[in-house]
Structure formats: structure tokens, C-alpha cells
Design a protein around this motif. Structure first.
Motif, PDB file in Angstrom:
ATOM      1  N   PHE A   1       0.829  -1.207   0.000  1.00  0.00           N
ATOM      2  CA  PHE A   1       0.000   0.000   0.000  1.00  0.00           C
ATOM      3  C   PHE A   1       0.865   1.259   0.000  1.00  0.00           C
ATOM      4  CE2 PHE A   1      -2.383   3.065   2.833  1.00  0.00           C
ATOM      5  CZ  PHE A   1      -3.246   3.516   1.843  1.00  0.00           C
ATOM      6  N   VAL A   2       0.565   2.175  -0.949  1.00  0.00           N
ATOM      7  CA  VAL A   2       1.352   3.403  -1.051  1.00  0.00           C
ATOM      8  C   VAL A   2       0.494   4.661  -1.018  1.00  0.00           C
ATOM      9  CG1 VAL A   2       1.338   3.536  -3.579  1.00  0.00           C
ATOM     10  CG2 VAL A   2       3.304   4.429  -2.319  1.00  0.00           C
ATOM     11  N   GLY A   3      -0.784   4.576  -1.312  1.00  0.00           N
ATOM     12  CA  GLY A   3      -1.654   5.755  -1.314  1.00  0.00           C
ATOM     13  C   GLY A   3      -2.996   5.417  -1.931  1.00  0.00           C
ATOM     14  N   SER A   4      -3.804   6.428  -2.120  1.00  0.00           N
ATOM     15  CA  SER A   4      -5.138   6.223  -2.683  1.00  0.00           C
ATOM     16  C   SER A   4      -5.401   7.221  -3.788  1.00  0.00           C
ATOM     17  CB  SER A   4      -6.218   6.344  -1.591  1.00  0.00           C
ATOM     18  OG  SER A   4      -6.100   7.574  -0.911  1.00  0.00           O
ATOM     19  N   VAL A   5      -6.315   6.857  -4.662  1.00  0.00           N
ATOM     20  CA  VAL A   5      -6.687   7.686  -5.804  1.00  0.00           C
ATOM     21  C   VAL A   5      -8.144   8.087  -5.648  1.00  0.00           C
ATOM     22  CG1 VAL A   5      -6.970   7.752  -8.295  1.00  0.00           C
ATOM     23  CG2 VAL A   5      -5.026   6.540  -7.308  1.00  0.00           C
ATOM     24  N   GLU A   6      -8.422   9.367  -5.766  1.00  0.00           N
ATOM     25  CA  GLU A   6      -9.796   9.838  -5.663  1.00  0.00           C
ATOM     26  C   GLU A   6     -10.480   9.805  -7.027  1.00  0.00           C
ATOM     27  OE1 GLU A   6     -11.279  12.946  -2.803  1.00  0.00           O
ATOM     28  OE2 GLU A   6      -9.211  13.606  -3.057  1.00  0.00           O
ATOM     29  N   VAL A   7     -11.711   9.339  -7.044  1.00  0.00           N
ATOM     30  CA  VAL A   7     -12.563   9.364  -8.230  1.00  0.00           C
ATOM     31  C   VAL A   7     -13.801  10.185  -7.883  1.00  0.00           C
ATOM     32  CG1 VAL A   7     -13.864   8.009  -9.907  1.00  0.00           C
ATOM     33  CG2 VAL A   7     -11.745   7.096  -8.950  1.00  0.00           C
ATOM     34  N   PRO A   8     -14.138  11.175  -8.707  1.00  0.00           N
ATOM     35  CA  PRO A   8     -15.331  11.982  -8.389  1.00  0.00           C
ATOM     36  C   PRO A   8     -16.595  11.129  -8.342  1.00  0.00           C
ATOM     37  CG  PRO A   8     -14.048  12.961 -10.174  1.00  0.00           C
ATOM     38  CD  PRO A   8     -13.486  11.609  -9.939  1.00  0.00           C
ATOM     39  N   VAL A   9     -17.464  11.436  -7.396  1.00  0.00           N
ATOM     40  CA  VAL A   9     -18.737  10.735  -7.259  1.00  0.00           C
ATOM     41  C   VAL A   9     -19.864  11.738  -7.464  1.00  0.00           C
ATOM     42  CG1 VAL A   9     -20.255   9.420  -5.728  1.00  0.00           C
ATOM     43  CG2 VAL A   9     -17.780   9.030  -5.660  1.00  0.00           C
TER      44      VAL A   9
END
Length: 780
Positions: free
Chosen positions: A51-59
Motif C-alpha cells: 500500500f502506497v496511497g489512494s486515488v480519488e474518483v469523483p462521485v
């Protein structure tokens, strides 16, 4: 530097940061967006490794859609995680059509999950004997499954023999889990038992075994899944009356069915598995939002969509034969995904069937909207992009730096020795403005909008200075026109075609050039009204149009009579200065040339289309009486525009409303001049009154404010004598009101169905109230 990823198998924030530092060093990328994450590393065991980070996806929210299902009932709003523009809007349009028609009926038909191990035998006959033996072992197979999971039930054993090779499709029910892991564990347990059970039986024993022989169709499009089912088999149906198809989808049942037949033929020739239009978009968006296995979108998006005429109605159905979904386990336990599942009423045990019905209902709504867009020509218009004959090096977010701003500030402040030492992002503003949003609909590759900055510099004399400013990065006028076209593409062919013919000649043409030109003017009447300008950048090669202006902190309160009067007196200085000098203004070439009355009369189809669409979309704001007003004004446009043009005209702001007016250091400041044009001075008054008075406005209120403006203009311009009489001044107000109602207000009302304008209901009611007062004054 080591080629081994650090912290393998470690689920801690320290290990995450080590991996991130390693990736930065290895790639040379800053990876600033990965620095912080809302996910806790220790809670991701079983979800992700290294695990290195997260990616945001618009909702975005689509709907509401009215359901009549077994598990999904009532109005439901769907959270769609997507980066595809127009998806949420199109799904919402389909939901609006279906809901207005009485809703969608949904049913889960079955729930299955499969795993298909492959066995190799000594010869064909052994494989056949094993198949017969396996058929008699059903109860013992059930026992093996129960050893692994109490939620998994074996429902079918389906053998496929090819020579000495045998593929066995084990079919399970897995309750509220998607079931891939459950079925893998259960099948492995079965295979271990078979191996042990047949170890001494040469006539039945397999030589080799693969846990999955690729017959199950896992994460693939497969005909066996379409026919026999894999995942949840769910269907949805609705019936749309002709008038809903016409008013919401902007087409006819006949055109929809004809288009459907044509596209089915294309699907058959392409070898498509099933037949669908756009279901995969809903599947993917809901999968990402709710933590489903995204790799299953490929198989889950397979659908069979059909349409037929049922009397005067359009009946539509969709089947999703292998929708792989679950509401427990996997990514459904992640915090954001869990919250959205909870919002849908689907979180935890018992939610899978409801979730499947929701997916099917919204898939049907989107397919209906997309097919309507295709058959009516809206699809191409919604996805159009401005063509360019060359590659453009557009401005990007990181370009607002010292290197770009230094020459702009040096020219703007008249200090060649100025040196910018630092540029920082400042606290954001609320929104980017409607023009920037519209431009972004047509061209998203470039930086536009309002960007607050804190700029530190030294003057040519070595004195340090810091200034808070806003970099207003403007879209091109043709991008705004194209963005409006995209917004209107979902309003049907009448509006869309009319805008395509006449939109380029509206007030949005060359909007990117007008505002910089305003800031270059030196007339005191204008400069005393503008925010301070620190510099201008106009680079046609990069299509970069930037205004560096002071950051405003509005000190005003409610829009009282005195505040409205102050704003009218302020703008009157501009009106009076240029009143009657419109030819001089137009000769400068920096203002939009107002179309002649004959041209406006030819564009009557646009004004009428906007009015009819506004009435269809906003019946609470534009009822039959108000529609008659708009159509009557449009019908007479060739006459009243001639009278309007004969009056003395001036420079007008043309967007003069509270969104563009502030009070700074005790003075009225007016900004956002991109729509500046030549018109009667009343045009700015009409807009301000529509935005500030309210639907209960009275004739004395209007008359008093018109008098304030008239007297302020007359104090500046001797030419105002031609309009000094109250009757003449009121006539100019009535003509300007016609222009505002059929143009700007009708455009707002039409766009409101796709992009909500919070201010619009009050403005619309007030504008029609002004019309009633004006008609009463004239005795009509």
C-alpha cells in the motif's frame, strides 16, 4: 537504490511512507497527491499489498429513480464514481423519464457463482467413468462445501468433457457476497477431497488438476455466463408514455424502436455477446463507488436491452445475466465505499439483492437516455470538441508561477525591474463562475477559472511587497458557445439545432477578448468602477487569457433599496459617459457587435425553442401564461428590436447582478465584464432589479429606482435629455426587459434542467413580476 519494494507485507503508515519515498526516488516524480490518504494502512490487510496511497474518483449523484422492486422500492439516488462527463446527467435524464412514467419494476431472478476446475485423465474412458461417479456424489460434495462456509450452497455440477480432459462447472449460491473467494475455497476443498478419495482407484483417478480451467468465465465475457448465469441475474422493465418520450427524451417511440432495430443488426454483425447500449457505464460507476470487484465490470456489463411499442407507449427492458456484486467482504468494507452502500440501503447482509436491482434500474435508465441521444443526434453534440488545426500548449495548473507572472506584473505595474520571488496558492474562492464552467464543458485540457494567489516580489528599487490577487484565466468565447451547446444537447433537437445555427452570434462571442479590453480602458468613469488590475496576459498561441486582479472581500450586506440605488448610481457613470456614442465604441473593435434587428428576427426560432424548452422543463416557473408572454415577445422581435436600436445606446456590463458586484473600501466594484456590449442603459438596470427586488416588487419601488438611475445618467451625459422624460425612460426599460426575458433568462431557464442555478427561481418570478408591472403601466 534497491530494486526491492521496501516494507513488503507490512501494513503500517511508516511502511507506506517508506514505499512512497522509494517510488519518488525511483520515478523522479513528486507524487504530492499521494502524500496524504484517508485510508488506514493497518485496515487494508486482504485488500491490497504494498500500500502506497489512494486515488480519488469523483462521485456524482444520479436520479432519483422510482423503483417497484422486491428489494428496491421508492425513490433512490445512485452515487456514480466516474470521470466521464455527461454520464451522470444522462443517467439522471433517463431516471427522470422513467420516474415520470411511473417508475421501474425490478426483479432478481437468480444468484450464482461458479468455479470450473479442469481434470486430466489417462484416457477418454476414464474421464467418462469419473463423470458418472461424480454425478452420484452430490451429498458428499455438499458436505465438503459446508466444511468451508455456512453461507455457500452448491446448486449444480455441470461437466464438459473433451476427450480425456474434463472441465466441471461447480455452481454455488453465495448469499450477500459476490462469492469469488467463497467458491474458490469451496471448490478447492472439493478437489482435495476428490484427490484423497480416488487416490487408490486407478480407474477413476485424475492424473492432473487445475483449480480453474477457464470455463467459469471469471472476469471475462462468456456465452456460458450469459445463458446459465454467473453472479446475480437481474432484470428491469418500464413503460414510457409518448408524451414523456417527447418531453424528456426529446424523441418519439417510433424513432427509439427503429434505432433499436438498427443497432441490434450492428451488434449481431460484430459478434457482440448479448445486446446493450451503455450498461457497463452504470456497472463501472457503481462498482467503484461501492467497493465491488472492478475487474468484474467486463462480465457484469453484459446485458440484453430491448424496446418495443406497446400501444402508444414505449416499453423497455434490460437483463443483466451475470452481475457480480456483493455487499459484504472485499472492498465493501472500506470506509467511503461502506458509507455509499449504507446510503443506498445496501450495506451488510441482506443488501445484495437490493443493490443488484438498483444497478439494473439505473442501467435501464441510462440505456434509454443514451439511445434517445443517438437517434435524435444529441449524442454527437454532447461529445463534440472544438477542432484545432494545430497543437496548443495550453496553460496548466502549475504554470501560474513566478516565470509566467513576473513579466505580466512588471508591465501591469509599470516597473521593468520588478522581480517575483514567490507565488503561493491562497484560500480558494467559492466556484469559478458560469462562463468558466461552460468553457470547461467544451475544453477540459486547459486551465481556466479563478485562482487566488499570494505573490511576493521586489520592486525595481528593491522594496519588498506582497499582494493578494486573483488570476482569472478565461475560456475562449467559442468554448463558452460550445459548452452551452453541450449543455443544451440533452434538451432535444429543436433547441440544439437552433443553438447550432444562432449561438455563435450571441453575446458570448469573443468573450475572452472583451474583458481584457475593458481593463485597458483609461476613462475614469470606468476605472473608478473596476477592481484594481495588476496585469494582463493575452497569448493567442497558448490560448491563454489571464487577468491579474485584486482579491475582493465584499463588505456589503443585504440588497436593500439604498444598496440597489448605490449600484445603479455607480454603473450610471459608465452609462452616461458613453451614452449615444455607440458608433465610437463599436469602431474600436473591442466589443461584441450587437446583431441587427433583422438578424435577431431570423433567429426567432432560437428564442421560441428556448421558451418552449423552459416551459417543458420548468413548468413551475414558466406556466402557460408565461410561455405565451415569451412566445409573444419572440414573435414581435423584428419590431421592438428596431425601436430598441433607435434609442441612444451605451456601454453596458450585460451581466449586472449581485454575483458580479461588491463593495470594497467603501466603493462599489463591478467585475466580470466578459459580456460587455452596446445596448440601452436600462439593460443593466433590468437585470439588477430582477436579481434583487423579489417577486413582491411594487410599481413605486421600480419607478423610484428607475428615477435614481435616470437622474444619475443625466448628471453625467447631456445626451440623456432625449430620454429624460419618465415615459421615454420607462419605454427603454420595457424594451430592455423584453431582451432580458427572451434571451438571458430563457437561456438560464433552459439550462436549469441540466445545471441547477440556485438563484433562478426567485429571479424568474421577479422578472415576470417586472413584466406585469410594465404591462400595467402601459395599460395592456
Amino acid at each position: 537504490m534497491s530494486d526491492v519494494i521496501p516494507g513488503r507485507g507490512q501494513y503500517s503508515e511508516e511502511a507506506r511512507r517508506k514505499r512512497l519515498a522509494w517510488l519518488r526516488a525511483r520515478s523522479g516524480a513528486a507524487l504530492a497527491s499521494l502524500g496524504e490518504t484517508g485510508l488506514s494502512a493497518q485496515h487494508l490487510v486482504g485488500n491490497v499489498e504494498n500500500f502506497v496511497g489512494s486515488v480519488e474518483v469523483p462521485v456524482g449523484l444520479a436520479g432519483p429513480l422510482l423503483f417497484h422492486g422486491e428489494s428496491a422500492r421508492g425513490d433512490i439516488v445512485a452515487p456514480l464514481a466516474t470521470t466521464e462527463g455527461a454520464l451522470v446527467a444522462s443517467a439522471s435524464r433517463g431516471a427522470r423519464a422513467v420516474t415520470a412514467s411511473g417508475g421501474v419494476t425490478t426483479r432478481v431472478l437468480a444468484q450464482r457463482m461458479t468455479r470450473a476446475p479442469a481434470f486430466e485423465f489417462a484416457d477418454l474412458a476414464t474421464a467418462q467413468r469419473f463423470t458418472a461417479w461424480l454425478h452420484d456424489q452430490r451429498e458428499r460434495l455438499h458436505e465438503q462445501v459446508r466444511l468451508v462456509s455456512r453461507h455457500t450452497r452448491l446448486v449444480d455440477v455441470d461437466p464438459y468433457q473433451i476427450g480425456r480432459h474434463l472441465h466441471v462447472r461447480f455452481v454455488f449460491e453465495t448469499a450477500d457476497a459476490a462469492g469469488q473467494n467463497m467458491t474458490t475455497a469451496a471448490t478447492w476443498q472439493i478437489c482435495r477431497w476428490l484427490t484423497d478419495e480416488l487416490a487408490a482407484q486407478e480407474a477413476l483417478r485424475p492424473r492432473g488438476l487445475l483449480l480453474e480451467g477457464n470455463l467459469s468465465g471469471d472476469k471475462k465475457t462468456a456465452a456460458v455466463s450469459l445463458l446459465a448465469g454467473r453472479g446475480t441475474r437481474v432484470t428491469a422493465e418500464c413503460a414510457l408514455p409518448r408524451h414523456i418520450v417527447a418531453s424528456v427524451l426529446k424523441t418519439t417511440p417510433e424513432a427509439m424502436v427503429k434505432g433499436h432495430v438498427t443497432t441490434v443488426l450492428g451488434a449481431q454483425q460484430s459478434g457482440m455477446t448479448g445486446y446493450g447500449v451503455n450498461a457497463a457505464n452504470i456497472v463501472a460507476a457503481l462498482f467503484v463507488a461501492t467497493g465491488q470487484d472492478v475487474a468484474c465490470v467486463h462480465e457484469s456489463g453484459v446485458s440484453i436491452f430491448s424496446m418495443e411499442q406497446d400501444g402508444d407507449d414505449l416499453r423497455a427492458t434490460i437483463l443483466l445475466p451475470n452481475l457480480v456484486v456483493g455487499t459484504v467482504g472485499g472492498g465493501t468494507a472500506l470506509p467511503h465505499q461502506r458509507e455509499l452502500l449504507t446510503a443506498l440501503g445496501c450495506a451488510g447482509p441482506g443488501g445484495a439483492r437490493r443493490f443488484a436491482e438498483i444497478v439494473a434500474g439505473f442501467a435501464l435508465a441510462l440505456d434509454l437516455s443514451t439511445m434517445a441521444a443517438v437517434v435524435s443526434g444529441q449524442f454527437a453534440e454532447a461529445h463534440q470538441r472544438l477542432g484545432r488545426a494545430r497543437r496548443v500548449d495550453f496553460l496548466q495548473p502549475g504554470d501560474l508561477d513566478a516565470a509566467l507572472l513576473q513579466p505580466v506584473l512588471a508591465r501591469g505595474l509599470g516597473d521593468p525591474g520588478l522581480h517575483v520571488t514567490r507565488v503561493r496558492q491562497a484560500a480558494p474562492l467559492h466556484g469559478d463562475g458560469i462562463s468558466s464552467e461552460l468553457g470547461a464543458l467544451a475544453e477540459r485540457r486547459k486551465l481556466t477559472g479563478l485562482h487566488p494567489l499570494t505573490v511576493t516580489y521586489t520592486t525595481g528599487r528593491g522594496e519588498p511587497a506582497t499582494v493578494e490577487l486573483v488570476a482569472k484565466v478565461k475560456p475562449r468565447g467559442d468554448e463558452i458557445v460550445s459548452g452551452i451547446a453541450r449543455l443544451l444537447s440533452l434538451c432535444g433537437p429543436e433547441v440544439s439545432r437552433a443553438w447550432g445555427r444562432w449561438g455563435a452570434d450571441t453575446e458570448f462571442a469573443d468573450a475572452h477578448r472583451r474583458e481584457p479590453a475593458v481593463y485597458r480602458r483609461t476613462e475614469t468613469a470606468l476605472t473608478g468602477l473596476l477592481p484594481r488590475c495588476y496585469g494582463l496576459l493575452e497569448d493567442d498561441e497558448r490560448e491563454a487569457y489571464v487577468i491579474l486582479m485584486e482579491r475582493l472581500h465584499d463588505e456589503s450586506g443585504p440588497w436593500t433599496h439604498d444598496r440597489i440605488a448605490d449600484a445603479l448610481r455607480a454603473i450610471a457613470a459608465v452609462h452616461g459617459h458613453w451614452l449615444g456614442r455607440e458608433q465610437e465604441l463599436l469602431a474600436g473593435g473591442w466589443l461584441h457587435r450587437v446583431p441587427e434587428p433583422a438578424h435577431l428576427a431570423k433567429a426567432r426560432e432560437l428564442w421560441e425553442a428556448l421558451a418552449r424548452q423552459a416551459a417543458a422543463d420548468q413548468p413551475g416557473l414558466v406556466g402557460p401564461d408565461r410561455l405565451a408572454v415569451l412566445l409573444g415577445i419572440a414573435e414581435d422581435i423584428g419590431y421592438w428590436t428596431q425601436e430598441l436600436q433607435a434609442l441612444p445606446r451605451t456601454l453596458v456590463h450585460h451581466d449586472f447582478n449581485p454575483r458580479n458586484i461588491a463593495r470594497q473600501d467603501g466603493r462599489v466594484v463591478v467585475y466580470d465584464w466578459e459580456l460587455a456590449t452596446v445596448d440601452v442603459p436600462h439593460r443593466d438596470v433590468v437585470e439588477l432589479l430582477a436579481f434583487t427586488l423579489g417577486p413582491d416588487a411594487t410599481a413605486p419601488q421600480v419607478d423610484a429606482l428607475l428615477a435614481v438611475h435616470r437622474d444619475a445618467v443625466a448628471a453625467v451625459s447631456p445626451r440623456a435629455a432625449r430620454l429624460a422624460g419618465a415615459a421615454d425612460w420607462h419605454r427603454g426599460h420595457g424594451l430592455a426587459l423584453r431582451s432580458f426575458l427572451t434571451g438571458r433568462l430563457a437561456l438560464y431557464l433552459t439550462g436549469h434542467g441540466q445545471r441547477e442555478f440556485g438563484f433562478l427561481p426567485r429571479v424568474a418570478h421577479t422578472a415576470f413580476r417586472l413584466w406585469d408591472l410594465d404591462r400595467a403601466r402601459d395599460g395592456d
